[in-house]
Structures are given as structure tokens and as C-alpha cells.
Design an enzyme around this catalytic site. Structure first.
Site, PDB file in Angstrom:
ATOM      1  N   LYS A  79      -1.317 -11.309  -6.085  1.00 40.07           N
ATOM      2  CA  LYS A  79       0.002 -11.810  -5.691  1.00 40.07           C
ATOM      3  C   LYS A  79      -0.114 -13.252  -5.203  1.00 40.07           C
ATOM      4  CE  LYS A  79       3.910 -10.413  -2.740  1.00 40.07           C
ATOM      5  NZ  LYS A  79       4.346  -9.465  -1.696  1.00 40.07           N
ATOM      6  N   SER A 154       8.560  -7.131  -2.886  1.00 40.75           N
ATOM      7  CA  SER A 154       8.385  -8.447  -3.448  1.00 40.75           C
ATOM      8  C   SER A 154       7.202  -8.572  -4.410  1.00 40.75           C
ATOM      9  CB  SER A 154       8.211  -9.468  -2.323  1.00 40.75           C
ATOM     10  OG  SER A 154       7.027  -9.200  -1.610  1.00 40.75           O
ATOM     11  N   SER A 178       7.133  -4.127   0.166  1.00 42.82           N
ATOM     12  CA  SER A 178       6.766  -4.985  -0.959  1.00 42.82           C
ATOM     13  C   SER A 178       5.630  -4.530  -1.863  1.00 42.82           C
ATOM     14  CB  SER A 178       6.461  -6.395  -0.449  1.00 42.82           C
ATOM     15  OG  SER A 178       7.638  -7.038  -0.077  1.00 42.82           O
TER      16      SER A 178
END
Lengths: 471, 96
Positions: A79, A154, A178
């Protein structure tokens, strides 16, 4: 090379048996990314040189018949709010569009030591603020199961990369949902780890008392291997804890709690049906299911959004257009440089959260918002302490609904926040929780949330590997 | 609903320049979320005693103030990210 459903264990066996080299495997993943990522949008950038260098290191070890770890040569996505030295780290924000990481995050250091191959950086909601991956300044990551739907956020890029065979596994971060929401929406295994179990050093802060790094993987066994590799004390993160993961090798007669507050108004009938069917199947395996209550659940979302935005507004004060990041220097004075750099560098949801947090912390409102939320947080934590005195694990839905259409909730922030209703209490309490795929509504996957007490990830992995086989 | 002036006051505190359209969006969006936060008035917390360690169960996380991870390469790298610098200093607009 057929990458579909390639797991860490299968790659490890293939490498040891010399069926393929780590370099061949890495190139095959890059090939796949180049073919399919235009459509999905999981990656923000690829780290081809780094990946090939890591792959060659593993190949060298295999050639010399040296021991290799299970993660050696295994390609993964990271990420883009986690620092990888020498690579861009954008947080999906214009603010950090050209920012290059000067060091490795704690979890990346461990991954590199284990020999894992970092393919690239995956998309997210800007600064990890969102539940759909639509708030990225650069692109929307689509759901590989239905391209008209969101991937979840996310860590949407990480979940979509794993779901579409563009990575064997990925790392995400989970502040309120997330890792688990995108894992649920994309049909992969995602673990929000116990607060303090994985180093936050080198993870760009969203809300420091809530953020944790966690794995997204093809199956439970892979998630466990990754968690084992990345967890443990890091002197660079003062909140990380001395912790050594210990696998539970035998099946245990767990008592499993089902919180009635997780099945109230707002839960889609289709999701409810899948979760309840799964609970029946778990009961059929001989586990005792017990209804429990987490009485403060209804207050968790408001509590979370006050604390999250307050901490975020303080954390994001560092982006001032001076030391790093986007800068509007053509201004008269320092204040105008700050205002313009932040005003133009941040996207609308980031600004919304900074504004909400600033409001909650401002003079005259502090007691009614931030202090009250901290008190409620303790009550929520107490709910979990009380529950885990009676049960070993808690299960329920991850989200009230499956992946929604791109754009459907974009103009109404409150309705987007409501997607996090079952996931935020876990971060407020600091406990670990997994999203495990257990069914589908049409094309769209649905995850089961499995929650354990602090540092009892081993119970989650134990039960999840059983549930994985019966759904 | 929050007034334009209230939004601009918070924006100034947060060091955020907002366009006119953004101010309108914030008035609407922040008001909706702040209304939602009102739900916390319904929960009694009069018996809750807040101590910092309660939240994270961490009592003492201090260490000696000494450089543990010195690395000249990192220093250069960090300095080079600044928008303006002179020698080994980051340059800013005059404050006074």
C-alpha cells in the site's frame, strides 16, 4: 505461467523444486499487471528494479542450496502509505506526488529480510481516508469481480491486486476498516492486527492510536505466514510490543460470540443470510455459539470519526509545503505558503477530515467532542473485555452491504462513513479482526468478520482455517 | 448549519485555503457529520475516568534522547525533499 490462485506455499514448493525461478515468477507477475491493471487500477507505481534484485537474491540462494524462508521470492504489493526506500510514496495524494521514501518501514525491512519481492505500490484513498478507494488523487481502483463497483477502501489497490492475481499477497493498513472492507469486497483474506503487534515505523500516519499494518492474502495460511513475518517489537515504534507469534496447532473447542448489535437496522438481508448460514455451519462443526451484547456499538461510529479526524488533523499538520511535498512558494509570507500548499495539495475528503478534527479539538468544543469520544472509547473497549471474559472469539458481518457502485456514495460522506459501522469498534478497542470470504451475492464477495482478544491472532487463524474449508 | 464564517475560521486554524465552492461543500458536509456526532449525548460517561494509559495500555514509552539511527545518506535525502534550501538548512519565507 499460470498465476491464478498461486499461494505462498505453492510458490515456495515450486521454487524449491526448481519448477520456475523467482525471476521468472516476478516477470510473469509484471506481465500480468501490464495486461490487466489498465482496467483494474490497483497499482500506482511499479518497482521493477527492486523486485528483480530481490528475486535474483532468492534465486542465488536456491542455486546454492541455502535455506530460504517461506516468503523468499514471493511477489507482493505494498500500500502506497508504507515507505519502501528509494521508491515513491504518494499516499495517493498530490501533496506527496513526487515524494521519495528515504528509509524502509519496519514491516518492509522484515519483508525484505524474508526475501519477499516487492512488485510495486498499490492505490488507496488519499492518506487512507475512505472506505471505497475513490478518494485517491490519481485513480479509482475497480473491483475485479465487477468493474462497475468499488474495490473498498482504503487498501483497495492491495485487495484488488491480490484478487486479480497481480500479486500473491499485499500489505495494507487498517485505521477503521481499511484492510477488512476491501478484503470483504474483493473476496480475499484480510487481517487487522492487534494494536502494537506490527511496527508503524515508516507508515504515513493517519490516526496514530488506531493505525495498524495488516496482510491481504489468497487464503488463511498465507495471511498467517505474513503476520508471523511482519509482527514483533521495533525500537523505532514506541507503541510496538514484545510479541512472538505462536501458532495453535490443534483445533480448539472455542466458544464463539455473536453480538446482537451487529444484526440490526441497516444490515442488508443478503449479507445477513450469508453470515447466518455460515454461523450455522460453524455450529454444525461442534463449536458453541452464544449470543452476546456489545452495548456501546451504536456509539462507535461517532466516537471513531471524532478521534480519527482529530488525530489526522494533528498528523497532517506536518504537510506544510516547506520540508517536503507539494509547495506553493510564490506567496508573500509563510502563512500564505502554508494555506496555499495545503489548500491545493490536499483533496476534498482529506480537507473534510482535517476540518472535522480541527473543529473537535478547537477551544469551546473539545470537551463535547474529543474528550467525550475518548470516554466512549473506554466504554467500547470495556464491552470487548466483558465479552472476551465469556467467549473466545466474536463473529459477525464486516460491512452492512457488499461492494457498491462507483460514484454511488461519493457525494454523501456520512453515508460512506456508515459503511464502517461494524469495523471501527475493533480499532477503538485495539483488538485483531479478520475478514474471511464466506459467500457471494451475485458476483460480489461477502466477508465474515472474526474478532479476537488482544494478541490472540492465533485463535483467529485457527478457526478461520476451519471455516475456510466448510464455506 | 455551520455559517460561512465558522467554516472559514476552522479553515484558518487548520491552515487550509478553501475555494468558495469548497466552503459551501464544507458547510453542508460538516454540518451533517456534526449532527450525527450528537448521538454521543445519549451515552452516559459520568463514571468514566480518563487516564492516558487506559486507551493504549502503555504506561511509559520514553527512551534516552540520543541518536540511535544516524545515517548521513538519510540526512541528505531528507534535505533534498525540501522545496527550498541553502547549504544544510531548509529555507522559509521571512516570518517577521
Amino acid at each position: 505461467m499460470e498465476l491464478q490462485n498461486f499461494t505462498i506455499k505453492q510458490i515456495n514448493r515450486g521454487l524449491k523444486a526448481k519448477e520456475f525461478s523467482a525471476k521468472e515468477l516476478t516477470l510473469a507477475y509484471f506481465d500480468k499487471i501490464k495486461k490487466t491493471d489498465n482496467e483494474i487500477g490497483a497499482y500506482l507505481g511499479l518497482s521493477e528494479n527492486l523486485a528483480l534484485k530481490q528475486a535474483e537474491l532468492s534465486d542465488e540462494k536456491i542455486k546454492n542450496n541455502e535455506e530460504i524462508s517461506e516468503l523468499a521470492g514471493v511477489p507482493c504489493g505494498i500500500k502506497d502509505n508504507i515507505l519502501v526506500e528509494g521508491e515513491k510514496c504518494t499516499c495517493a495524494s498530490r501533496m506527496l506526488e513526487n515524494y521519495i521514501a528515504s528509509y524502509d518501514a519496519g514491516c518492509i525491512k522484515k519483508l525484505k529480510e524474508s526475501g519477499a519481492v516487492i512488485l510495486g505500490k498499490t492505490n488507496l484513498d488519499e492518506f487512507a481516508f475512505g472506505s471505497s478507494c475513490e478518494n485517491s488523487a490519481f485513480k479509482v481502483t475497480k473491483n475485479p469481480h465487477d468493474l462497475s463497483c468499488v474495490s473498498g477502501g482504503s487498501s483497495g489497490g492491495s485487495a484488488a491486486a491480490v484478487a486479480s492475481d497481480q500479486a500473491c499477497f499485499a500489505l495494507g493498513t487498517d485505521t477503521g476498516c481499511s484492510v477488512r472492507t476491501p478484503a470483504s469486497f474483493c473476496g480475499v483474506v484480510g487481517l487487522k492486527t492487534t494494536y502494537g503487534s506490527v511496527s508503524r515505523s515508516g507508515v504515513i500516519a493517519s490516526a496514530s492510536s488506531l493505525d495498524q499494518v495488516g496482510p491481504l492474502a489468497k487464503n488463511v495460511e498465507d495471511a498467517e505466514i505474513i503476520f508471523n513475518a511482519i509482527s514483533g517489537k521495533d525500537p523505532k515504534d514506541a507503541t510496538s510490543v514484545e510479541f512472538k507469534y505462536e501458532k495453535l496447532t490443534k483445533e480448539k473447542p472455542f466458544i464463539i460470540g455473536v453480538p446482537r448489535e451487529f444484526f440490526g437496522k441497516g444490515l442488508s438481508k443478503d449479507v445477513e443470510k450469508i453470515i447466518k448460514n455460515t454461523i450455522t455451519k460453524i455450529e454444525d462443526q461442534g463449536f458453541k455459539i452464544q449470543e452476546i451484547s456489545l452495548p456501546s456499538t451504536d456509539f462507535a461510529l461517532a466516537c471513531y470519526y471524532i478521534i480519527q479526524t482529530s488525530e489526522a488533523s494533528a498528523n497532517l499538520a506536518r504537510f506544510d509545503g516547506i520540508r517536503y511535498g507539494f509547495s506553493k512558494r510564490d506567496k508573500e509570507n509563510l502563512l500564505d505558503v502554508y494555506m496555499a500548499s495545503r489548500g491545493q495539495g490536499f483533496g476534498i475528503e482529506t480537507k473534510r477530515r482535517i476540518m472535522l478534527g480541527t473543529y473537535s479539538l478547537s477551544s469551546g468544543y473539545y470537551d463535547a467532542y474529543y474528550k467525550k469520544a475518548q470516554e466512549v472509547r473506554l466504554l467500547i473497549k470495556q464491552d470487548f473485555i466483558n465479552a472476551f471474559a465469556k467467549v473466545d472469539l466474536i463473529i459477525g458481518p464486516v460491512t452492512p452491504f457488499p461492494a457498491f457502485k462507483i460514484g454511488e456514495k461519493a457525494s454523501d460522506p456520512l453515508s460512506m462513513y456508515l459503511a464502517d459501522i461494524y469495523t471501527v469498534p475493533i480499532n477503538l478497542a485495539g483488538v485483531p479482526a479478520m475478514s474471511l470470504p464466506v459467500g457471494k451475492i451475485g458476483k460480489l464477495p461477502v466477508g465474515l468478520q472474526i474478532i479476537a482478544n488482544h494478541f490472540e491472532e492465533n485463535k483467529i487463524f485457527n478457526i478461520a482455517s476451519i471455516i475456510e474449508k466448510i464455506v | 448549519m455551520l455559517s460561512k464564517e465558522e467554516v472559514l475560521k476552522i479553515a484558518k486554524l487548520a491552515r487550509l485555503e478553501l475555494s468558495e465552492k469548497e466552503v459551501e461543500t464544507m458547510q453542508k458536509d460538516l454540518s451533517a457529520v456534526l449532527d450525527y456526532f450528537e448521538i454521543l449525548k445519549k451515552i452516559d460517561t459520568s463514571n468514566v475516568k480518563l487516564e492516558n494509559k487506559d486507551i493504549l495500555d502503555i504506561e511509559k514509552i520514553t527512551r534516552k534522547d540520543e541518536v540511535l539511527f544516524e545515517n548521513n545518506k538519510t540526512n541528505d535525502w531528507l534535505l533534498n525533499q525540501a522545496s527550498d534550501k541553502k547549504d544544510d538548512y531548509i529555507k522559509v519565507k521571512a516570518i517577521l
